[in-house]
Design a protein around this motif. Structure first.
Motif, PDB file in Angstrom:
ATOM      1  N   PHE A   1       0.829  -1.202   0.000  1.00 21.96           N
ATOM      2  CA  PHE A   1       0.000   0.000   0.000  1.00 21.96           C
ATOM      3  C   PHE A   1       0.876   1.270   0.000  1.00 21.96           C
ATOM      4  CE2 PHE A   1      -2.402   3.110   2.695  1.00 21.96           C
ATOM      5  CZ  PHE A   1      -3.292   3.487   1.710  1.00 21.96           C
TER       6      PHE A   1
ATOM      7  N   ILE B   1       2.094   6.575  -6.818  1.00 26.07           N
ATOM      8  CA  ILE B   1       1.101   7.469  -7.450  1.00 26.07           C
ATOM      9  C   ILE B   1       1.545   8.927  -7.311  1.00 26.07           C
ATOM     10  CG2 ILE B   1      -1.251   8.383  -7.221  1.00 26.07           C
ATOM     11  CD1 ILE B   1      -2.158   5.512  -6.570  1.00 26.07           C
TER      12      ILE B   1
ATOM     13  N   SER C   1      -7.160   5.547  -2.346  1.00 27.08           N
ATOM     14  CA  SER C   1      -6.305   4.405  -1.995  1.00 27.08           C
ATOM     15  C   SER C   1      -6.494   4.030  -0.531  1.00 27.08           C
ATOM     16  CB  SER C   1      -4.835   4.746  -2.250  1.00 27.08           C
ATOM     17  OG  SER C   1      -4.667   5.192  -3.543  1.00 27.08           O
ATOM     18  N   PHE C   2      -6.586   5.016   0.333  1.00 27.45           N
ATOM     19  CA  PHE C   2      -6.799   4.734   1.759  1.00 27.45           C
ATOM     20  C   PHE C   2      -8.138   4.038   1.977  1.00 27.45           C
ATOM     21  CE2 PHE C   2      -3.283   7.570   2.791  1.00 27.45           C
ATOM     22  CZ  PHE C   2      -2.761   6.935   3.895  1.00 27.45           C
ATOM     23  N   TRP C   3      -9.131   4.480   1.244  1.00 26.23           N
ATOM     24  CA  TRP C   3     -10.468   3.884   1.395  1.00 26.23           C
ATOM     25  C   TRP C   3     -10.445   2.427   0.935  1.00 26.23           C
ATOM     26  CZ3 TRP C   3     -14.289   2.299  -2.240  1.00 26.23           C
ATOM     27  CH2 TRP C   3     -15.539   2.056  -1.677  1.00 26.23           C
ATOM     28  N   VAL C   4      -9.776   2.202  -0.211  1.00 25.89           N
ATOM     29  CA  VAL C   4      -9.686   0.827  -0.736  1.00 25.89           C
ATOM     30  C   VAL C   4      -8.852  -0.034   0.212  1.00 25.89           C
ATOM     31  CG1 VAL C   4      -8.773  -0.580  -2.647  1.00 25.89           C
ATOM     32  CG2 VAL C   4      -9.986   1.538  -3.132  1.00 25.89           C
ATOM     33  N   SER C   5      -7.827   0.572   0.773  1.00 32.45           N
ATOM     34  CA  SER C   5      -6.897  -0.202   1.617  1.00 32.45           C
ATOM     35  C   SER C   5      -7.572  -0.755   2.869  1.00 32.45           C
ATOM     36  CB  SER C   5      -5.714   0.674   2.013  1.00 32.45           C
ATOM     37  OG  SER C   5      -6.111   1.597   3.008  1.00 32.45           O
TER      38      SER C   5
ATOM     39  N   LEU D   1      -6.770  10.757  -5.253  1.00 34.41           N
ATOM     40  CA  LEU D   1      -6.307   9.381  -5.477  1.00 34.41           C
ATOM     41  C   LEU D   1      -5.726   8.779  -4.198  1.00 34.41           C
ATOM     42  CD1 LEU D   1      -4.682   9.701  -9.016  1.00 34.41           C
ATOM     43  CD2 LEU D   1      -6.766   8.489  -8.405  1.00 34.41           C
ATOM     44  N   THR D   2      -5.059   9.596  -3.422  1.00 32.99           N
ATOM     45  CA  THR D   2      -4.505   9.097  -2.149  1.00 32.99           C
ATOM     46  C   THR D   2      -5.651   8.723  -1.208  1.00 32.99           C
ATOM     47  OG1 THR D   2      -2.664  10.611  -2.475  1.00 32.99           O
ATOM     48  CG2 THR D   2      -2.884   9.665  -0.304  1.00 32.99           C
TER      49      THR D   2
ATOM     50  N   ILE E   1       2.421   1.777  -3.363  1.00 30.37           N
ATOM     51  CA  ILE E   1       1.432   2.283  -4.331  1.00 30.37           C
ATOM     52  C   ILE E   1       1.197   3.780  -4.120  1.00 30.37           C
ATOM     53  CG2 ILE E   1      -1.025   2.186  -4.972  1.00 30.37           C
ATOM     54  CD1 ILE E   1      -0.867  -0.858  -4.518  1.00 30.37           C
ATOM     55  N   ILE E   2       1.011   4.167  -2.855  1.00 31.08           N
ATOM     56  CA  ILE E   2       0.735   5.586  -2.573  1.00 31.08           C
ATOM     57  C   ILE E   2       1.916   6.460  -3.020  1.00 31.08           C
ATOM     58  CG2 ILE E   2       0.492   7.272  -0.683  1.00 31.08           C
ATOM     59  CD1 ILE E   2      -2.042   5.824  -1.083  1.00 31.08           C
TER      60      ILE E   2
END
Lengths: 533, 302
Positions: B220, B227, B287-291, B283-284, B223-224
Motif C-alpha cells: 500500500f 502514485i 487508496s486509503f479507502w480501498v486499503s 487518489l490518495t 502504491i501511494i
C-alpha cells in the motif's frame, strides 16, 4: 535549598550598562575604520589640440537617362523588329578635389573626469552564464584577469548555472530581489523579459560609451537584442548562422561527385542526396540527407524556418505584427520537405530515430551513415571535438531554384547575448563587464577559444581562428544571415510550428492543413499579444 | 509559592514539540507557504516579473473549456502512472523476495539493484536514451542486428514512448521499492511459515496466504508513493523527448513547466498545479479507502 535563579535589579543594570558601553565602543571603532571610498566627479581644464579638416569637395553632374523599348511588329508570317530610337545619355560625374585645409588650434576645454581613489573598495559583479564548463580555464586565466587589469576596482564573480534551468533561476532571483548583475540570455527570450520589465534597457550605457552597434556587430546580430527599438542585450556570438550546410567530402569523392562542389540549389541537393544514398536489401544503410532534421533534437520548427528563407520567403513583417509565411512559398517549403522525406529516406520513420536529444544525427554524420546535414556555426567546434578526422565542408543552405527570387540566405531569430536583469545592484560595473564580454577583448577570448564566430566581424579575422581549415568558408556565410523579428510570444510560436510540422511528417495532416494551422495559430498569438499592449 | 512540577507526559510532549519544530517550521515556510501562494496565484494573471492581477476563475475556465493540452497531458500522465506503479510493485516485490533468500552473495545483489537509485536521473536518462536509441542504440544492436529480433522504436514511436520512459524509471527507482519490501519481508515472523508448512502449504501458498497479507501495508505504501511521485514525472521526459513524439510524453508537470517558464504564464501554471494537487489528494484518499478492505495490519498483542 533551591537556588533562586532570578536576576536582581542590580545585576540587570550592570548587564545593561555593559551592553551600552560595548555598543558605544563598537560604534567608535566603526567610525575609526576605513571610510567607504567615493567616486569624485569634477571638472578640470584640459588643453586639447583640435584638428579641423575641410572635406574633399565633390561635384556630381547628373543627367536624366531615358530608354525607349524595342518595338516588335508581328505580322502573319514574320516578326519584324522596327529600328528602335535609342537615346543614349551619359552620366557625368565630375569630382573636384580641393586641397584639405588642415587647421590646428589649441583650445582649453572643460572636461568632466571621474577620479577613482586608489584605495577604492572592490565592487563584486555577479555574472551568471551557462557555457563555462569547458572554458573555465579561459575565463579564469584570461578573460577575468584581463578585465580586472583594466578595471582594478571591479571583481568578477563567475556563477555557472545549468542551461536547462536558467530561466527558472533568473526569474526566481529577480522575484526574490537578489538577481546577479549580468546574465547570459537567449535573444529569442529578450523581448519576453523586456516587455515585462525583467531586463534593463542598455541605450543609456551604449550612448554614454559612444558605441555604434551597427559598426561593431554583424547586421543580423545586434537587432535581436532589442524590443520596440530599445536595446536590452548585446550579442555574444554569431548564432545567426543557425542554418549552415555541411557535407562529407570523402563520401562525395567515393560516389564520383566533386568533393569541393556542394549543392547550391534544391535540385542539386536532391540529385546529390540520391547519389550518396546507399540501399542494401531494401533498407537504407547510408542516407544522403535528412531535410527536416536540423540543429539536434526534434526541432521541426527549425526546419520550417530554416528552409523558408532559402525558399525565398519570410516569416513576419518587420514590425512582427503580420504573418508572411502563409503563402505559396511557405506551401512550397512544407511540400518540398515532405517530398524529400519520401524520396530520399523512404518515409518519416527512417528519419525520426535520428531526431533525438542525444544527437544521433551527428553520430550518423561522423560515421558515414549520413552525407549531408544542416546545423549551425557551433557544429564546427563540436565536429572537431567529436570527430576531428572527418573531411567535411561547410557552405550556405541550398536555395529553391524554382523561385526566381530565391537566393542563398539564412534566417536569424535566436542566439546568445548578455543583459542586466531587473534589480541588478551594480549597473555601471556590470555594464563594463557586459561590454567587455560582447564588444571587447573578452568576446574574442571566449569565442576564439570555442572556434566559434564572434558577433564582431573584426574578431573573426583574428589569427586565433586561422588554424581552422574551414574558417574562411564558414565566415563567408555569415553576411548572408538576416535577422528575423522576435516577439515576446516567440517561444510559443516555435512550439506550435514544431508540433504542426511533426503532425505533417507523421502523416496526420496535409501540407495545406499544416500551413493553415501554423499561420492561424501564429496570428492568434500575435494579435492577442499586440492587442494587450 | 513553588511552581507546580510538570508531569512526565507533559514534559515529553514539550520535548517532542521541540524536536519536531525544525520540520514543522520547514513545512510551514517551505511547503505550506508556497502551496497557499500557488492556490492564490491560480486566481490571478501573473508572470512573476510583474505584480499579479486578479483574474477570478478565468484560468480554470480556460483549462477546462479550451485547453486541449491539459486533457492530453493528464491522459498521458494517467497512462504512465497506470503502467509504472504496478511494475514498481511487482518487480520491487519479486526482487526483494529474490535477495531475501539465503543465496550466496545476496548482499552483493542487493547493492547492485540499489545502485541505479543513487544515479542522478538526468544522467540515467541520457544513458538510457542511447540504450533505447532506435537506429544506433545498444538494444537494437543486441536484439535486432545480432539476433534478428525486431526492437520497439522507443522514444520516437508515439505508442512506445511511454513504455520507454517506464522502463527507465523502473530501472532507476526499483532499488527503493526493493528495500521497502525487503524490510517488510524480514519482519514476517518465521513461525507463521512453520505453521503453514505443518499445514502442508507449498511455496506458492505460503507466498499468497502468509507473505502477501503481511507485507500488504508495504504494498500500500509503495502504491501511494508511486502514485504521488509518478504524477509528478518531469525529468525523464524533459531530457529524453521534450514531450514528443506527437505530444505522447507531454506529461502534466512538463506541460505545467512550459506554461510557467516558457510562456511565463505563472497564474495559469499555478491553476494547473492546484488541479494536480487535488487529483493526487483524491487518489490518495481513494487508496486509503480501498486499503481498509485489502490491507492487513497486525494487531499488537494485548
Amino acid at each position: 535549598m533551591r537556588k533562586d535563579s532570578r536576576m536582581t535589579r542590580r545585576q540587570l543594570l550592570r548587564i545593561a550598562g555593559g551592553v551600552g558601553v560595548s555598543a558605544a565602543g563598537v560604534a567608535a571603532l566603526a567610525a575609526c575604520g576605513e571610510a567607504e571610498p567615493q567616486i569624485v566627479t569634477k571638472e578640470v581644464p584640459v588643453e586639447k589640440i583640435v584638428v579641423k579638416e575641410v572635406p574633399v569637395e565633390t561635384v556630381v553632374t547628373k543627367t536624366e537617362i531615358k530608354e525607349v523599348p524595342v518595338q516588335t511588329v508581328v505580322t502573319q508570317t514574320e516578326i519584324k523588329e522596327v529600328p528602335v530610337e535609342r537615346i543614349v545619355t551619359q552620366e557625368k560625374v565630375v569630382t573636384k578635389e580641393v586641397p584639405v585645409e588642415r587647421v590646428v588650434t589649441r583650445e582649453v576645454v572643460k572636461e568632466v573626469v571621474k577620479e577613482v581613489p586608489a584605495m577604492r573598495e572592490k565592487v563584486k559583479v555577479r555574472w551568471q552564464e551557462v557555457w563555462a564548463d569547458a572554458f573555465q580555464p579561459t575565463i579564469e586565466e584570461k578573460m577575468i584577469p584581463g578585465f580586472e587589469a583594466q578595471f582594478p576596482y571591479i571583481e568578477i564573480v563567475n556563477e555557472r548555472i545549468e542551461e536547462a534551468q536558467m530561466y527558472e533561476i533568473y526569474l526566481t532571483q529577480i522575484a526574490g530581489g537578489d538577481p546577479p548583475d549580468v546574465i547570459q540570455i537567449q535573444e529569442s527570450r529578450v523581448p519576453q523579459f523586456a516587455v515585462r520589465g525583467g531586463i534593463i534597457p542598455l541605450d543609456a550605457f551604449i550612448g554614454k560609451a559612444g558605441l555604434n552597434l551597427s559598426e561593431i556587430f554583424y547586421a543580423g546580430e545586434w537587432p535581436k537584442g532589442s524590443w520596440l527599438g530599445v536595446q536590452y542585450a548585446l550579442p555574444l556570438d554569431n548564432t545567426g548562422a543557425w542554418y549552415l550546410f555541411w557535407w562529407n567530402k570523402d563520401t562525395f569523392e567515393e560516389v564520383g561527385l566533386d568533393p569541393d562542389t556542394p549543392p547550391t540549389t534544391w535540385t542539386e541537393l536532391e540529385e546529390m542526396a540520391l547519389k550518396t544514398t546507399v540501399r542494401e536489401g531494401g533498407e537504407i544503410t547510408r542516407h544522403g540527407m535528412f531535410v527536416p532534421e536540423m540543429i539536434k533534437g526534434a526541432r521541426t520548427d527549425a526546419s520550417f524556418k530554416g528552409w523558408q528563407f532559402p525558399a525565398g520567403g519570410h516569416m513576419f513583417t518587420e514590425d512582427a505584427k503580420q504573418v508572411l509565411f502563409d503563402d505559396a512559398i511557405g506551401l512550397r517549403n512544407v511540400t518540398w520537405q515532405l517530398d524529400m522525406v519520401e524520396k530520399l529516406n523512404d518515409g518519416w520513420d527512417n528519419i525520426q530515430g535520428y531526431m533525438d536529444a542525444v544527437g544521433a544525427s551527428r553520430t550518423a554524420f561522423y560515421n558515414d551513415l549520413l552525407t549531408m546535414r544542416v546545423e549551425g556555426v557551433w557544429f564546427l567546434g563540436v565536429m572537431r571535438r567529436d570527430a576531428p578526422d572527418i573531411n567535411a565542408g561547410v557552405t550556405h543552405m541550398p536555395y529553391d531554384d524554382t523561385n526566381p527570387n530565391a537566393k542563398p540566405r539564412s534566417i536569424s531569430d535566436d542566439g546568445w547575448s548578455y543583459g542586466m536583469p531587473k534589480g541588478a545592484q551594480n549597473l555601471e560595473e556590470g555594464w563594463e563587464w557586459l561590454r567587455y564580454l560582447t564588444a571587447d577583448q573578452g568576446n574574442l577570448d571566449f569565442m576564439g577559444n570555442l572556434k566559434r564566430p564572434s558577433s564582431v566581424p573584426k574578431f573573426n579575422e583574428d589569427p586565433l581562428y586561422q588554424t581552422e581549415p574551414l574558417w574562411n568558408d564558414l565566415k563567408s556565410v555569415l553576411p548572408l544571415v538576416e535577422a528575423s523579428p522576435i516577439t515576446p510570444v516567440n517561444p510559443d510560436i516555435d512550439q506550435l510550428l514544431k508540433d504542426e510540422m511533426e503532425l505533417m511528417m507523421a502523416g496526420k495532416q496535409s501540407p495545406e492543413e499544416t500551413l493553415a494551422s501554423m499561420a492561424g495559430q501564429t496570428r492568434e498569438l500575435l494579435d492577442e499579444f499586440f492587442d494587450s499592449l | 509559592m513553588r511552581a507546580p512540577r510538570w508531569t512526565i507526559g507533559r514534559r515529553e510532549a514539550v520535548w517532542g514539540f521541540v524536536f519536531i519544530s525544525p520540520w514543522v517550521l520547514g513545512f510551514l515556510i517551505f511547503s505550506l507557504g508556497p502551496m497557499v501562494a500557488i492556490i492564490a496565484w491560480g486566481f490571478t494573471e501573473y508572470d512573476i516579473l510583474q505584480a499579479p492581477k486578479l483574474a477570478g476563475l478565468e484560468n480554470y475556465i480556460e483549462i477546462f473549456t479550451e485547453d486541449e493540452k491539459f486533457l492530453k497531458s493528464l491522459a498521458n500522465t494517467a497512462i504512465y502512472v497506470g503502467l509504472l506503479v504496478p511494475c514498481q510493485v511487482v518487480i520491487g516485490f519479486l526482487l526483494a523476495v529474490l535477495v531475501n533468500t539465503k543465496l550466496p552473495m545476496a548482499a552483493l545483489f542487493r547493492a547492485f539493484y540499489f545502485l541505479p537509485t543513487i544515479m542522478p536521473l538526468v544522467v540515467a536518462s541520457i544513458v538510457w536514451a542511447w540504450v533505447l536509441q532506435p537506429e544506433l542504440g545498444l538494444l537494437k544492436f543486441l536484439l535486432e542486428d545480432t539476433m534478428g529480433i525486431p526492437t520497439p522504436r522507443f522514444m520516437v514511436d508515439e505508442y512506445w514512448s511511454k513504455p520507454g520512459i517506464v522502463i527507465l524509471t523502473v530501472w532507476s527507482s526499483i532499488g527503493v521499492q526493493m528495500i521497502l519490501f525487503l524490510a517488510a519481508l524480514q519482519a514476517v515472523p518465521p513461525h507463521l511459515y512453520e505453521a503453514a508448512e505443518i499445514d502442508g502449504a507449498g511455496p506458492l501458498r505460503k507466498l499468497i496466504h502468509v507473505t502477501i497479507p503481511l507485507v500488504s501495508p508495504t504494498i500500500f505504501l509503495v502504491i501511494i508513493i508511486g502514485i504521488i511521485n509518478s504524477f509528478q514525472v518531469f525529468t525523464t521526459a524533459f531530457v529524453l523527448t521534450q514531450g514528443g513524439p506527437l505530444d505522447s510524453t507531454l506529461f502534466y508537470v512538463l506541460y505545467l513547466w512550459r506554461k510557467a517558464f516558457v510562456s511565463f504564464e505563472f497564474g495559469y501554471a499555478s491553476a494547473l498545479a492546484t488541479i494536480l494537487f487535488i487529483i493526487i489528494m483524491f487518489l490518495t484518499a481513494l487508496s486509503f479507502w480501498v486499503s481498509r478492505r485489502l490491507v492487513h495490519y497486525e494487531q499488537p498483542e494485548s
